[in-house]
Motif scaffolding. Structure first.
Motif, PDB file in Angstrom:
ATOM      1  N   MET A  66       0.829  -1.208   0.000  1.00 21.59           N
ATOM      2  CA  MET A  66       0.000   0.000   0.000  1.00 21.59           C
ATOM      3  C   MET A  66       0.862   1.257   0.000  1.00 21.59           C
ATOM      4  O   MET A  66       0.556   2.227  -0.696  1.00 21.59           O
ATOM      5  CB  MET A  66      -0.945   0.005   1.196  1.00 21.59           C
ATOM      6  N   ALA A  67       1.941   1.244   0.764  1.00 24.60           N
ATOM      7  CA  ALA A  67       2.853   2.391   0.778  1.00 24.60           C
ATOM      8  C   ALA A  67       3.482   2.591  -0.596  1.00 24.60           C
ATOM      9  O   ALA A  67       3.669   3.730  -1.047  1.00 24.60           O
ATOM     10  CB  ALA A  67       3.931   2.186   1.839  1.00 24.60           C
ATOM     11  N   THR A  70       0.973   4.201  -2.751  1.00 26.64           N
ATOM     12  CA  THR A  70       0.740   5.559  -2.282  1.00 26.64           C
ATOM     13  C   THR A  70       1.811   6.507  -2.819  1.00 26.64           C
ATOM     14  O   THR A  70       1.519   7.658  -3.144  1.00 26.64           O
ATOM     15  CB  THR A  70       0.709   5.596  -0.746  1.00 26.64           C
ATOM     16  N   CYS A  71       3.032   6.028  -2.950  1.00 30.13           N
ATOM     17  CA  CYS A  71       4.117   6.839  -3.511  1.00 30.13           C
ATOM     18  C   CYS A  71       3.911   7.105  -5.000  1.00 30.13           C
ATOM     19  O   CYS A  71       4.444   8.079  -5.542  1.00 30.13           O
ATOM     20  CB  CYS A  71       5.470   6.156  -3.301  1.00 30.13           C
ATOM     21  N   ILE A  73       1.174   8.043  -6.483  1.00 31.21           N
ATOM     22  CA  ILE A  73       0.252   9.154  -6.751  1.00 31.21           C
ATOM     23  C   ILE A  73       0.986  10.492  -6.854  1.00 31.21           C
ATOM     24  O   ILE A  73       0.832  11.208  -7.845  1.00 31.21           O
ATOM     25  CB  ILE A  73      -0.886   9.167  -5.718  1.00 31.21           C
ATOM     26  N   ALA A 102      -1.864   3.148  -9.967  1.00 27.00           N
ATOM     27  CA  ALA A 102      -1.843   3.186  -8.505  1.00 27.00           C
ATOM     28  C   ALA A 102      -3.192   2.779  -7.923  1.00 27.00           C
ATOM     29  O   ALA A 102      -3.251   2.036  -6.936  1.00 27.00           O
ATOM     30  CB  ALA A 102      -1.454   4.578  -8.017  1.00 27.00           C
ATOM     31  N   SER A 106      -3.746  -0.639  -5.833  1.00 34.34           N
ATOM     32  CA  SER A 106      -4.272  -0.558  -4.462  1.00 34.34           C
ATOM     33  C   SER A 106      -5.494  -1.447  -4.292  1.00 34.34           C
ATOM     34  O   SER A 106      -5.672  -2.066  -3.240  1.00 34.34           O
ATOM     35  CB  SER A 106      -4.635   0.883  -4.117  1.00 34.34           C
TER      36      SER A 106
END
Length: 138
Positions: A66-67, A70-71, A73, A102, A106
């Motif tokens: 998830m991280a 998130t990067c 975006i 992304a 996700s």
């Protein structure tokens, strides 16, 4: 002639993009490394056994994924800012596809959270036989 003092330079954006890529690589390696120790290809029973015995390790791998997405975006926005002077339409298209990647990634990662829910010991899932539960978890 208008000068924007608050606007960051392209070098600053490029450096931030480099840091984001470094974080993506670290999170991806962490996630793949942890998951490769738990998933046994072709053997649902062994995979379920590994995940249920190392649930914290599986949670860390899902959080790392998830991280990682998130990067992606802010990276899409940075690419748009950097490539807009070259061709605004293509830069917007590239940013859109990066953002879509992304979002889709996700959504897929949320499916990786399913084994945590299934193997958590809920009363509803205890009513399923072991083979069905293993198949759902995988």
């Amino acid at each position: 002639m208008t000068h924007r003092a608050n606007e960051a330079s392209p070098q600053t954006y490029a450096r931030v993009a480099g840091v984001l890529y470094l974080l993506i690589f670290i999170f991806a390696a962490l996630s793949m490394g942890l998951q490769s120790k738990l998933v046994v290809p072709g053997d649902a029973a062994a995979t379920v056994s590994h995940i249920s015995s190392s649930l914290q390790q599986w949670r860390i791998s899902v959080a790392a994924e998830m991280a990682m997405f998130t990067c992606d975006i802010p990276l899409a926005a940075i690419f748009y800012i950097l490539l807009r002077p070259v061709n605004a339409n293509l830069a917007l298209l590239a940013a859109f596809f990066r953002f879509a990647e992304a979002v889709i990634g996700s959504a897929i990662v949320t499916l990786h959270a399913a084994p945590m829910v299934l193997l958590n010991g809920s009363a509803f899932f205890k009513s399923l036989d072991g083979q069905t539960l293993q198949s759902l978890a995988v």
